[in-house]
Enzyme design. Structure first.
Site, PDB file in Angstrom:
ATOM      1  N   ASP A  78      21.121  21.122  21.415  1.00  0.00           N
ATOM      2  CA  ASP A  78      21.906  20.144  22.163  1.00  0.00           C
ATOM      3  C   ASP A  78      23.372  20.554  22.156  1.00  0.00           C
ATOM      4  OD1 ASP A  78      22.794  17.383  23.132  1.00  0.00           O
ATOM      5  OD2 ASP A  78      20.647  17.061  22.853  1.00  0.00           O
ATOM      6  N   HIS A 300      26.019  13.270  22.696  1.00  0.00           N
ATOM      7  CA  HIS A 300      24.647  13.371  23.208  1.00  0.00           C
ATOM      8  C   HIS A 300      23.676  13.776  22.105  1.00  0.00           C
ATOM      9  CE1 HIS A 300      21.327  15.118  25.646  1.00  0.00           C
ATOM     10  NE2 HIS A 300      21.702  14.240  26.557  1.00  0.00           N
ATOM     11  N   SER A 469      16.794  12.268  28.437  1.00  0.00           N
ATOM     12  CA  SER A 469      17.302  12.813  27.175  1.00  0.00           C
ATOM     13  C   SER A 469      16.932  11.940  25.993  1.00  0.00           C
ATOM     14  CB  SER A 469      18.836  12.923  27.220  1.00  0.00           C
ATOM     15  OG  SER A 469      19.243  14.054  27.921  1.00  0.00           O
TER      16      SER A 469
END
Length: 543
Positions: A78, A300, A469
């Site tokens: 990521d 994220h 995601s």
């Protein structure tokens, strides 16, 4: 590209929530920590809670309480993970053979001080790439000087395939340019207006948070306040959000995404790779990067990691799906499009250092070095590693348009150790399929909760994010539970069990991105939403 930013979605939200207000502003009390447990709807059970969750708590209470787990390493490829987060620090993988901070490669794996993982977006001097270009931009910069102004017939036969690629890239590049311009201008303005409205309403109602319960029954008799509260309530519930703050945050990200795209990701002259100092075309090169797995923007990846494995035993914040797990952080996804070289190396690093499951919440629509990525995926398969890949947020049919990493090899064969995940919502109604989610009867394997998922954020914070995601790590968490309690299961076993145990829904839903209704079971090859309880039941039946 990270998959949690959905510009079109945010634009629609902004349009729904615009209202004019003129309330007297009264100070709001200092906010208190949110009740995180109640917000993690994806852990709920449909039979008990009427939410299309994965039955996490029920599974632990009824099926796993007398079983002993074995540790499982899950790699999160990521943009970075906040390794110091109070809900993650105890579950982070630590390289047992590496001595932190001594500047040496103690375990001789080729990476110096890789205590928590590795950063393939960093330089040896400690600098990091944050924003990168889109793959469309990189291809345009490379191909435009060769083919601009030329016709297909004027190009040598041997170069016509590349000319066709340029023609396609030119079109998609222009589409992104137009979209980002719209985002930066229109959504930016709407974001500022909506944020002002939400702030004014919170102050006027003297509340800390504008959740749906507050907006549905606001503590006021003021007719104007009642009206705008109702407008906000209708807009938020229509789009499946739990509170106005999440809407504002989504719009802010979309506006920033548009401006960032124009300034950097779509800039044909921008080349952040100079920071790293490598040759991105050389996929055999693996000696680059640094130890900084957090990076400049770990939002994220931190959210993803928390969904998989936020500490279930510390009585803080949230709980991940899996308990006996260690998160290995591998930074390879910038704000922009990932490089194939970095993804191939990230997969290999994770495999070589013991990961049994790899979460991949990223993707793009061009893959110029696809063979290198596929070689790494095959390598992972030979080492018994399952790859979980998010389907993407462009509401596209992946049976028609290929998104990378593709679930099929170049020769057309299905990748046996890879599962592709679409995003579902909380209610079993016409909005069960998230309106942003990609889908595909052949290409997408399962759907998983991916709307308003509450998880960890950098700096010991928490918040909602939506996207495939978020759906991907729900499946990674399920796979980790299965591998932890049933360690003999192979990647093929894990994929099969997750698919076969998915709960089929035949609900008529909006096909993502449209107002056309289709049966939910036509959007993936299983037609179902993953369920941990059923997966564990099925695993118990294995010989």
């Amino acid at each position: 590209m990270h998959f949690s930013v959905r510009p079109g979605f945010a634009f629609l939200l902004a349009s729904l929530l615009q209202s004019a207000t003129g309330f007297a502003q009264t100070p709001a009390p200092a906010p208190t920590p949110a009740d995180a447990q109640s917000q993690q709807w994806f852990h709920l059970d449909f039979q008990k809670d009427a939410a299309v969750g994965i039955s996490t708590q029920r599974t632990y209470q009824e099926l796993l309480k007398n079983r002993k787990p074995t540790p499982v390493i899950v790699a999160v490829i990521d943009g970075g993970v906040d390794t110091a987060h109070q809900d993650l620090r105890r579950v982070m993988w630590k390289n047992p053979k590496e001595i932190a901070g001594n500047g040496q490669d103690d375990d001789h794996n080729g990476f110096v001080d890789d205590v928590y993982g590795w950063n393939f977006l960093g330089a040896k001097d400690g600098r990091n790439v944050d924003i990168d270009t889109y793959e469309d931009t990189r291809l345009m910069a490379k191909l435009q000087p060769l083919y601009e102004g030329k016709t297909r017939t004027s190009v040598p036969t041997a170069k016509r395939e590349e000319f066709d690629l340029y023609t396609q890239v030119k079109k998609t590049y222009q589409e992104k340019l137009d979209e980002n311009t719209k985002q930066a201008q229109q959504i930016g303005q709407l974001y500022e207006q909506t944020e002002q409205v939400v702030t004014q309403v919170k102050q006027a109602l003297n509340v800390q948070r504008l959740d749906t319960a507050t907006l549905h029954h606001p503590p006021t008799s003021n007719p104007a306040l009642l009206e705008v509260s109702q407008q906000l309530y209708q807009g938020i519930t229509t789009m499946g959000f739990a509170d106005a703050e999440s809407v504002v945050a989504e719009m802010k990200k979309a506006a920033e995404h548009g401006k960032t795209g124009l300034d950097y990701s779509l800039n044909l002259k921008y080349n952040p790779r100079e920071i790293i100092g490598d040759n991105p075309e050389n996929t055999k090169d693996r000696a680059y990067g640094n130890k900084d797995v957090t990076g400049p923007d770990p939002e994220h990846g931190t959210h993803v990691a928390g969904i998989i494995a936020a500490d279930r035993d510390n009585n803080l914040g949230v709980q991940g799906v899996a308990g006996s797990v260690r998160i290995m952080a591998v930074r390879a996804v910038p704000n922009g499009d990932e490089h194939d070289k970095d993804i191939a190396n990230a997969i290999r690093y994770a495999v070589d250092n013991g990961a049994q499951i790899i979460n991949m919440s990223f993707g793009k629509y061009y893959s110029p070095q696809r063979p290198a990525v596929e070689e790494a995926i095959r390598y992972a398969g030979t080492k018994g590693v399952l790859l979980v890949h998010s389907a993407g947020n462009e509401n596209k049919d992946l049976d028609v348009e290929t998104q990378y990493p593709s679930p099929r090899f170049l020769d057309g064969k299905t990748i046996p150790n890879m599962i592709t995940v679409g995003a579902s919502a909380r209610q079993d109604d016409e909005k069960l399929a998230a309106e942003f989610s990609n889908y595909g009867k052949r290409t997408v394997d399962v759907f998983a909760p991916g709307v308003n998922i509450y998880s960890t954020l950098p700096g010991n914070k928490y918040g909602n994010e939506s996207g495939t995601s978020m759906a991907g790590p729900v499946v990674s968490g399920i796979a980790a539970v299965l591998k932890s309690y049933f360690p003999k299961l192979t990647p093929v076993d894990l994929k099969r069990i997750i698919q076969q145990s998915a709960v089929p829904y035949h609900t008529q839903v909006f096909k993502p991105g449209t107002q056309t209704k289709v049966p939910f079971d036509q959007l993936s090859n299983t037609g179902g939403v993953v369920n941990l309880y059923r997966a564990v039941q099925l695993a118990q039946q294995q010989p």
